[in-house]
Scaffold this motif. Structure first.
Motif, PDB file in Angstrom:
ATOM      1  N   GLY A   1       0.765  -1.235   0.000  1.00 48.33           N
ATOM      2  CA  GLY A   1       0.000   0.000   0.000  1.00 48.33           C
ATOM      3  C   GLY A   1       0.793   1.281   0.000  1.00 48.33           C
ATOM      4  O   GLY A   1       0.222   2.360  -0.073  1.00 48.33           O
ATOM      5  N   HIS A   2       2.100   1.194   0.066  1.00 49.28           N
ATOM      6  CA  HIS A   2       2.925   2.400   0.104  1.00 49.28           C
ATOM      7  C   HIS A   2       3.367   2.785  -1.305  1.00 49.28           C
ATOM      8  O   HIS A   2       3.742   1.934  -2.088  1.00 49.28           O
ATOM      9  CB  HIS A   2       4.167   2.185   0.967  1.00 49.28           C
ATOM     10  N   MET A   3       3.310   4.054  -1.584  1.00 50.10           N
ATOM     11  CA  MET A   3       3.861   4.534  -2.838  1.00 50.10           C
ATOM     12  C   MET A   3       5.378   4.599  -2.663  1.00 50.10           C
ATOM     13  O   MET A   3       5.872   4.766  -1.543  1.00 50.10           O
ATOM     14  CB  MET A   3       3.301   5.919  -3.183  1.00 50.10           C
ATOM     15  N   PRO A   4       6.120   4.471  -3.754  1.00 47.28           N
ATOM     16  CA  PRO A   4       7.579   4.518  -3.639  1.00 47.28           C
ATOM     17  C   PRO A   4       8.064   5.891  -3.184  1.00 47.28           C
ATOM     18  O   PRO A   4       7.401   6.897  -3.381  1.00 47.28           O
ATOM     19  CB  PRO A   4       8.065   4.208  -5.053  1.00 47.28           C
TER      20      PRO A   4
ATOM     21  N   CYS B   1      13.985  13.525  -3.542  1.00 45.52           N
ATOM     22  CA  CYS B   1      13.649  14.346  -2.370  1.00 45.52           C
ATOM     23  C   CYS B   1      13.000  13.542  -1.235  1.00 45.52           C
ATOM     24  O   CYS B   1      12.669  14.111  -0.206  1.00 45.52           O
ATOM     25  CB  CYS B   1      12.736  15.498  -2.782  1.00 45.52           C
ATOM     26  N   HIS B   2      12.796  12.263  -1.436  1.00 44.68           N
ATOM     27  CA  HIS B   2      12.253  11.352  -0.422  1.00 44.68           C
ATOM     28  C   HIS B   2      10.781  11.582  -0.095  1.00 44.68           C
ATOM     29  O   HIS B   2      10.303  11.140   0.938  1.00 44.68           O
ATOM     30  CB  HIS B   2      13.109  11.367   0.848  1.00 44.68           C
ATOM     31  N   TYR B   3      10.068  12.270  -0.962  1.00 46.93           N
ATOM     32  CA  TYR B   3       8.625  12.486  -0.802  1.00 46.93           C
ATOM     33  C   TYR B   3       7.900  11.226  -1.307  1.00 46.93           C
ATOM     34  O   TYR B   3       8.452  10.463  -2.107  1.00 46.93           O
ATOM     35  CB  TYR B   3       8.224  13.706  -1.633  1.00 46.93           C
ATOM     36  N   THR B   4       6.672  11.009  -0.882  1.00 52.69           N
ATOM     37  CA  THR B   4       5.949   9.807  -1.298  1.00 52.69           C
ATOM     38  C   THR B   4       4.602  10.115  -1.963  1.00 52.69           C
ATOM     39  O   THR B   4       3.732   9.267  -2.017  1.00 52.69           O
ATOM     40  CB  THR B   4       5.696   8.867  -0.101  1.00 52.69           C
ATOM     41  N   HIS B   5       4.455  11.325  -2.482  1.00 51.41           N
ATOM     42  CA  HIS B   5       3.205  11.696  -3.149  1.00 51.41           C
ATOM     43  C   HIS B   5       3.479  11.947  -4.625  1.00 51.41           C
ATOM     44  O   HIS B   5       4.349  12.749  -4.970  1.00 51.41           O
ATOM     45  CB  HIS B   5       2.580  12.924  -2.495  1.00 51.41           C
ATOM     46  N   TRP B   6       2.717  11.254  -5.474  1.00 54.59           N
ATOM     47  CA  TRP B   6       2.959  11.256  -6.904  1.00 54.59           C
ATOM     48  C   TRP B   6       1.714  11.657  -7.671  1.00 54.59           C
ATOM     49  O   TRP B   6       0.598  11.358  -7.266  1.00 54.59           O
ATOM     50  CB  TRP B   6       3.396   9.864  -7.361  1.00 54.59           C
ATOM     51  N   GLU B   7       1.921  12.292  -8.800  1.00 50.38           N
ATOM     52  CA  GLU B   7       0.861  12.619  -9.750  1.00 50.38           C
ATOM     53  C   GLU B   7       1.035  11.680 -10.933  1.00 50.38           C
ATOM     54  O   GLU B   7       2.148  11.518 -11.446  1.00 50.38           O
ATOM     55  CB  GLU B   7       1.009  14.071 -10.214  1.00 50.38           C
ATOM     56  N   PHE B   8      -0.046  11.036 -11.350  1.00 49.96           N
ATOM     57  CA  PHE B   8       0.016  10.178 -12.526  1.00 49.96           C
ATOM     58  C   PHE B   8      -0.031  11.060 -13.766  1.00 49.96           C
ATOM     59  O   PHE B   8      -0.982  11.801 -13.974  1.00 49.96           O
ATOM     60  CB  PHE B   8      -1.145   9.180 -12.520  1.00 49.96           C
ATOM     61  N   ALA B   9       1.012  11.007 -14.581  1.00 51.43           N
ATOM     62  CA  ALA B   9       1.125  11.875 -15.752  1.00 51.43           C
ATOM     63  C   ALA B   9       0.636  11.203 -17.030  1.00 51.43           C
ATOM     64  O   ALA B   9       0.612  11.831 -18.075  1.00 51.43           O
ATOM     65  CB  ALA B   9       2.572  12.336 -15.925  1.00 51.43           C
ATOM     66  N   GLY B  10       0.262   9.940 -16.956  1.00 53.01           N
ATOM     67  CA  GLY B  10      -0.243   9.251 -18.131  1.00 53.01           C
ATOM     68  C   GLY B  10       0.703   8.167 -18.601  1.00 53.01           C
ATOM     69  O   GLY B  10       1.743   7.901 -17.996  1.00 53.01           O
TER      70      GLY B  10
END
Length: 95
Positions: free
Chosen positions: A21-24, A29-38
């Motif tokens: 369940g964790h995003m990479p 920058c070690h952040y774990t929030h991503w936007e799906f770009a397609g």
């Protein structure tokens, strides 16, 4: 900048199975929030440099929401619901 939500749902399902369940973590920058770009496709050229008979490799592109690092994942295995391409790995879902 966002792609097809059904495609991102499959990507999230993959991360839920593969990474509990964790995003990479973003390597920059070690952040774990991503936007799906397609989905994007890289064109593979022949050894002589021509595009004739070229093959495309579809990839899901994720962009870090903090630093804009771009991460790609092979789309076909995710689309097919695979957890690995390693033939030595146990079958998915313990079955």
């Amino acid at each position: 900048m966002s792609g097809d939500p059904q495609v991102f749902d499959k990507i999230q399902s993959f991360f839920n199975r593969k990474f509990k369940g964790h995003m990479p973590v973003c390597p920059a920058c070690h952040y774990t929030h991503w936007e799906f770009a397609g989905l994007i496709a890289e064109l593979g050229y022949q050894s002589d440099g021509s595009a004739q008979g070229a093959v495309t490799t579809p990839m899901a592109a994720l962009v870090c929401k903090r630093c804009f690092f771009v991460m790609h994942f092979a789309w076909r295995p995710i689309e097919l619901g695979l957890d690995t391409l390693d033939p030595q790995s146990p079958p998915p879902h313990g079955g």
